[in-house]
Scaffold this motif. Structure first.
Motif, PDB file in Angstrom:
ATOM      1  N   ILE A 117      40.824  -4.123 -76.095  1.00 15.39           N
ATOM      2  CA  ILE A 117      41.333  -4.454 -74.761  1.00 15.39           C
ATOM      3  C   ILE A 117      40.296  -5.188 -73.917  1.00 15.39           C
ATOM      4  CG2 ILE A 117      40.691  -2.289 -73.617  1.00 15.39           C
ATOM      5  CD1 ILE A 117      43.513  -2.424 -72.268  1.00 15.39           C
ATOM      6  N   ASP A 118      39.002  -4.986 -74.230  1.00 18.42           N
ATOM      7  CA  ASP A 118      37.975  -5.701 -73.477  1.00 18.42           C
ATOM      8  C   ASP A 118      38.039  -7.208 -73.688  1.00 18.42           C
ATOM      9  OD1 ASP A 118      36.896  -3.465 -72.295  1.00 18.42           O
ATOM     10  OD2 ASP A 118      35.357  -3.166 -73.834  1.00 18.42           O
ATOM     11  N   ARG A 119      38.750  -7.652 -74.693  1.00 17.55           N
ATOM     12  CA  ARG A 119      38.841  -9.086 -74.972  1.00 17.55           C
ATOM     13  C   ARG A 119      39.823  -9.805 -74.055  1.00 17.55           C
ATOM     14  NH1 ARG A 119      40.153  -9.603 -81.135  1.00 17.55           N
ATOM     15  NH2 ARG A 119      39.958 -11.805 -80.558  1.00 17.55           N
ATOM     16  N   VAL A 120      40.662  -9.045 -73.358  1.00 26.83           N
ATOM     17  CA  VAL A 120      41.653  -9.677 -72.477  1.00 26.83           C
ATOM     18  C   VAL A 120      40.933 -10.232 -71.247  1.00 26.83           C
ATOM     19  CG1 VAL A 120      43.730  -9.339 -71.114  1.00 26.83           C
ATOM     20  CG2 VAL A 120      43.451  -8.115 -73.286  1.00 26.83           C
ATOM     21  N   LEU A 123      41.513  -9.097 -66.876  1.00 24.69           N
ATOM     22  CA  LEU A 123      42.451  -7.979 -66.770  1.00 24.69           C
ATOM     23  C   LEU A 123      42.061  -7.100 -65.598  1.00 24.69           C
ATOM     24  CD1 LEU A 123      44.887  -6.478 -67.971  1.00 24.69           C
ATOM     25  CD2 LEU A 123      43.297  -5.249 -69.463  1.00 24.69           C
ATOM     26  N   ASP A 124      43.010  -6.831 -64.719  1.00 26.19           N
ATOM     27  CA  ASP A 124      42.767  -5.997 -63.551  1.00 26.19           C
ATOM     28  C   ASP A 124      42.167  -4.656 -63.987  1.00 26.19           C
ATOM     29  OD1 ASP A 124      43.691  -3.728 -61.647  1.00 26.19           O
ATOM     30  OD2 ASP A 124      43.960  -5.535 -60.448  1.00 26.19           O
ATOM     31  N   ARG A 130      44.383   2.236 -66.793  1.00 19.62           N
ATOM     32  CA  ARG A 130      45.652   2.924 -67.047  1.00 19.62           C
ATOM     33  C   ARG A 130      46.121   2.714 -68.475  1.00 19.62           C
ATOM     34  NH1 ARG A 130      50.883   0.596 -67.778  1.00 19.62           N
ATOM     35  NH2 ARG A 130      50.698  -0.652 -65.890  1.00 19.62           N
ATOM     36  N   LEU A 131      46.055   1.473 -68.978  1.00 16.02           N
ATOM     37  CA  LEU A 131      46.475   1.202 -70.354  1.00 16.02           C
ATOM     38  C   LEU A 131      45.593   1.940 -71.357  1.00 16.02           C
ATOM     39  CD1 LEU A 131      47.254  -2.621 -70.078  1.00 16.02           C
ATOM     40  CD2 LEU A 131      48.916  -0.755 -70.322  1.00 16.02           C
TER      41      LEU A 131
END
Length: 526
Positions: A117-120, A123-124, A130-131
């Motif tokens: 997810i750090d690759r997005v 991202l807020d 939350r995700l």
């Protein structure tokens, strides 16, 4: 009704997975989703997290009560759990492998999120937290199930490289601590509630409720009581006035529901009406109650049937806890405007008929008010994972076992047993004056509150009573109505079961896993 946009996202995620994820996810290669063409947007992250939710619902999960003294499954398709219940299973029995694979796929999907997810870009931070919280919860839930079923299991917290596929088991205590640490860490990153368009996602209350469950199951009494009280103090959840509506698809956004596996007609249905319904409801009567469950319900005076003067063996279903007939179809029960009476000559639901119950009982719980489509799409009723009733009974049991008995214990129990439509007599210091009386009550209350949910299997294991309730003759209804049968004027014998206390409190590591993983060892006795 559940918001359609949530299910549409889930459906799209499933189709995405079917198109691009051909390899088993319990051994997830580095290139599975973490490639250069993915993780480029918030939508990618949301879709991948949402896809994890589909693992909450599966045939194996819905059949799990058939591995307890509550239920019986007459067929070994689609789930061969009958062998698990009667003690004839082997490590190659499909139920074990299916649970293992499903739960580790859930773990792998969550690891994909935590690793990537750090690759997005851009991202807020609030949305990211939350995700991540949702993914970590779903991974923690999978490990709660795995440790409860198999004991020591491999703890995998990132996408595995091929050289990591052979992995030893991690002691259960370490996995449990990992679960608790994860749930503590994420609880403040998750919202207490969502807008209607996001209903069904994991909340702060869900993280705390699962944490309380894990603490209870591992006899951390003080912590379990404190965590359950945090859920109670949120003021978000309450006991629903309509017990049956929680399971028949009519009340999908009840304030009692904390986590559920969610479905939608024609978009994302399930076959559960087929597994549980009587033939007159187009069901196959495959998951059916046993006498031991029927006998667990008190009489309306609050006494067990072997103590109550109200119990009449000739009219065994009268003057009983209303949850008996809310949960179980007894002769003459009306379900969806259809009367089901196995004592009536020629009834398609009678003993011995095609697809009819082997016990003479059917479940009413989880029969949807709307049954449509083919056998595999017969229901859109959601399947409960965590309910507020469990939180209240967790709080009460933890306080009882820790010796901290006060009025709050009675209040928590009474919220459950006195819901509208049930209204059983209140537990008081006069009726249940000490720890032993309250322990007996709380165990019976959990038994009759949670049939066809997964609680019973874990309860009989952690209470170490499986060796008492599982072996021997599994019985059904008393046959005083069909003189053509050999069991006339006797209880129907469904099957004879065996239970090996030195082996059967844990399921075996699946045979396929043993052959694939050279570092894993088999559980004792298997």
């Amino acid at each position: 009704m559940i918001h359609k946009s949530y299910i549409k996202i889930l459906t799209a995620a499933i189709l995405f997975c079917m198109a691009g994820c051909s390899k088993d996810l319990d051994r997830q290669p580095l290139d599975n989703l973490g490639n250069t063409t993915y993780w480029s947007s918030q939508e990618d992250a949301e879709r991948t997290v949402t896809e994890i939710y589909r693992y909450l619902g599966s045939n194996e999960r819905f059949f799990i009560s058939c591995a307890t003294d509550d239920s019986y499954s007459w067929s070994n398709w689609p789930v061969d759990i009958q062998f698990v219940a009667n003690g004839s299973a082997t490590p190659g029995t499909g139920t074990f492998g299916n649970f293992w694979k499903n739960l580790y796929q859930q773990v792998a999907r969550a690891n994909d999120v935590t690793d990537n997810i750090d690759r997005v870009p851009n991202l807020d931070p609030v949305i990211k937290a939350r995700l991540l919280g949702e993914a970590r919860f779903l991974r923690a839930y999978a490990y709660q199930q795995l440790t409860g079923l198999f004991g020591d299991v491999p703890l995998i917290t990132h996408i595995q490289a091929p050289e990591e596929f052979d992995i030893e088991k991690t002691p259960k205590a370490e996995v449990v601590q990992f679960i608790l640490d994860e749930l503590s860490a994420i609880s403040n990153d998750l919202p207490e509630t969502y807008a209607a368009s996001e209903y069904g996602r994991i909340t702060k209350g869900a993280a705390l409720a699962l944490k309380a469950r894990v603490e209870l199951y591992n006899e951390r009494w003080q912590e379990a009581a404190e965590t359950a009280k945090q859920v109670m103090d949120l003021g978000v959840y309450q006991i629903d006035n309509n017990y049956l509506s929680l399971f028949n698809g009519d009340n999908k956004q009840s304030k009692e529901i904390i986590v559920s596996a969610q479905y939608l007609p024609n978009v994302y249905p399930n076959p559960n009406a087929t597994w549980i319904g009587a033939p007159s409801l187009a069901g196959w009567g495959q998951i059916v109650p046993l006498k031991s469950l029927v006998d667990a319900y008190e009489c309306v005076d609050g006494l067990p049937i072997d103590e109550s003067p109200l119990y009449d063996a000739n009219r065994p279903f009268e003057n009983r806890d209303p949850r008996l007939t809310l949960t179980i179809v007894v002769p003459g029960t009306q379900v969806n405007n259809t009367v089901i009476d196995i004592t009536k000559p020629g009834s398609p639901d009678a003993l011995g008929q095609s697809n009819a119950s082997f016990s003479g009982y059917y479940y009413k719980k989880y029969v949807p008010t709307t049954i449509s489509g083919g056998w595999e799409t017969s229901s859109a009723a959601d399947v409960m994972i965590l309910r507020y009733a469990e939180v209240l009974l967790t709080y009460a049991e933890a306080k009882i076992e820790s010796g901290q008995i006060d009025q709050s214990v009675y209040d928590a129990i009474n919220q459950v047993r006195q819901r509208n439509g049930v209204n059983m007599p209140a537990a008081t210091t006069a009726t249940h004056p000490d720890q032993n009386a309250l322990r007996e009550l709380i165990r019976r209350e959990r038994h009759v509150e949670f049939p066809v949910e997964d609680n019973r299997l874990f309860d009989i294991r952690r209470w170490r009573i499986a060796e008492q309730v599982m072996p021997g003759r599994a019985l059904g209804i008393f046959n005083n109505f069909d003189s053509s049968r050999s069991d006339y004027n006797n209880y129907v014998l469904v099957e004879t079961r065996n239970f090996n206390p030195s082996r059967d409190y844990l399921w075996p590591i699946p045979a396929n896993e043993i052959s694939l993983n050279g570092s894993i060892t088999q559980n004792p006795g298997w």
